[in-house]
Scaffold this motif. Sequence first.
Motif, short mmCIF file in Angstrom:
data_model
loop_
_atom_site.label_atom_id
_atom_site.label_comp_id
_atom_site.label_asym_id
_atom_site.label_seq_id
_atom_site.Cartn_x
_atom_site.Cartn_y
_atom_site.Cartn_z
N SER A 141 10.67 6.14 -10.86
CA SER A 141 11.04 4.93 -10.11
C SER A 141 9.77 4.18 -9.73
N SER A 181 6.42 9.00 -13.03
CA SER A 181 7.30 8.57 -11.95
C SER A 181 8.56 7.96 -12.55
N ARG A 223 14.45 17.66 -5.44
CA ARG A 223 13.70 17.04 -4.34
C ARG A 223 12.60 17.94 -3.77
N HIS A 252 1.54 8.43 -2.16
CA HIS A 252 2.60 7.43 -1.97
C HIS A 252 2.23 6.19 -2.78
N ALA A 276 13.73 13.68 4.85
CA ALA A 276 14.41 12.44 4.47
C ALA A 276 14.47 11.45 5.63
N TYR A 289 9.44 15.89 -2.79
CA TYR A 289 9.60 14.49 -3.18
C TYR A 289 10.45 13.79 -2.13
N LEU A 290 9.82 12.93 -1.34
CA LEU A 290 10.51 12.26 -0.25
C LEU A 290 11.11 10.93 -0.67
N LYS A 291 10.48 10.28 -1.63
CA LYS A 291 11.02 9.04 -2.20
C LYS A 291 10.77 9.07 -3.70
N GLY A 292 11.76 8.58 -4.44
CA GLY A 292 11.61 8.56 -5.88
C GLY A 292 11.73 9.96 -6.48
N GLU A 297 8.76 3.44 -6.80
CA GLU A 297 8.15 3.99 -5.60
C GLU A 297 8.31 5.49 -5.60
N ILE A 298 7.23 6.19 -5.31
CA ILE A 298 7.30 7.65 -5.21
C ILE A 298 6.42 8.10 -4.05
N LEU A 299 6.97 8.98 -3.24
CA LEU A 299 6.26 9.58 -2.12
C LEU A 299 6.42 11.09 -2.25
#
Length: 277
Positions: free
Chosen positions: A85, A83, A68, A23, A134, A48-51, A87-89
């Motif tokens: 973005s 990445s 995703r 993260h 999500a 991929y939960l974020k980004g 932020e990436i999680l």
Amino acid sequence: MIFKNVSPIPSLNEFVSVYRLRHFVVPSHLAINAKPYPVHPENCIVFYLKGAEITEVLGENKTIARPRSVITGQFTSRINRLSASSEILMIQVVFKPGGIYRLTGIPGSELLNQHIDLESVFPVEGRETNDKLADAQSYVEMIGFIEEFLLTIVKKIRAKNEPFEEVFQLIAANNQNHSIDWLASQACLSQRQFERKSEKYVGVSPKHFSRIARFHQSYCMRLANPFHSWLTIAIATGYHDYQHLVKDYKEFASVPPTLLFNQESKALERTLGLLKE
């Protein structure tokens, strides 16, 4: 921010090696550099939960925007990961050799150098898991949802663990520089049978998989011991000499060893001061 490896629950140990939880939140003043990702002896599912993440395939002049969640087969040449973005999680499920084949029924040779949308293989379970992730409120909950998905799929598969799969785990660990004949004998298979099983379970021939494992061990040893000489690392991981090691680096990382680690030093987790991979 977190950069952590997590062990699977005991009931998934037969399939899963480790979860990589990553993260990153990148400050606005900091440039996002691509991470060089040389060949690893592994097949994965990545959530991929974020980004989002973009993959650049070296030598093919193309980039891939991942969905995703993806199933990733064995790669035989380096990629760069970037990445998309600030932020990436992500959670990467790293499988033991043959785990993806047993889970999906897709031969490793068909997944070679491929990212496949998880929902195209598991439309219902994949979509439900992505939707749960999500809304997840903690890392523990996220991994719990992923393990719930894996257990659901495991209950449906018919392929049992075969004794020869342990031989692929031995190759991946690169514990000894065994001959292919010896490895085939340990698998209780003829050399040709062993080659066919290898292409089905891990995607490449035993010889190729052994080379990938040896290269990756040298890569990990250098990360852990940055002041060791390359000759020391070469001999410790089963290479004849430094030039033998350089040959594999040019094939599996596209550049000589020193240049790879110069590029690695600029990767996002290094810039953010996080742990080594």
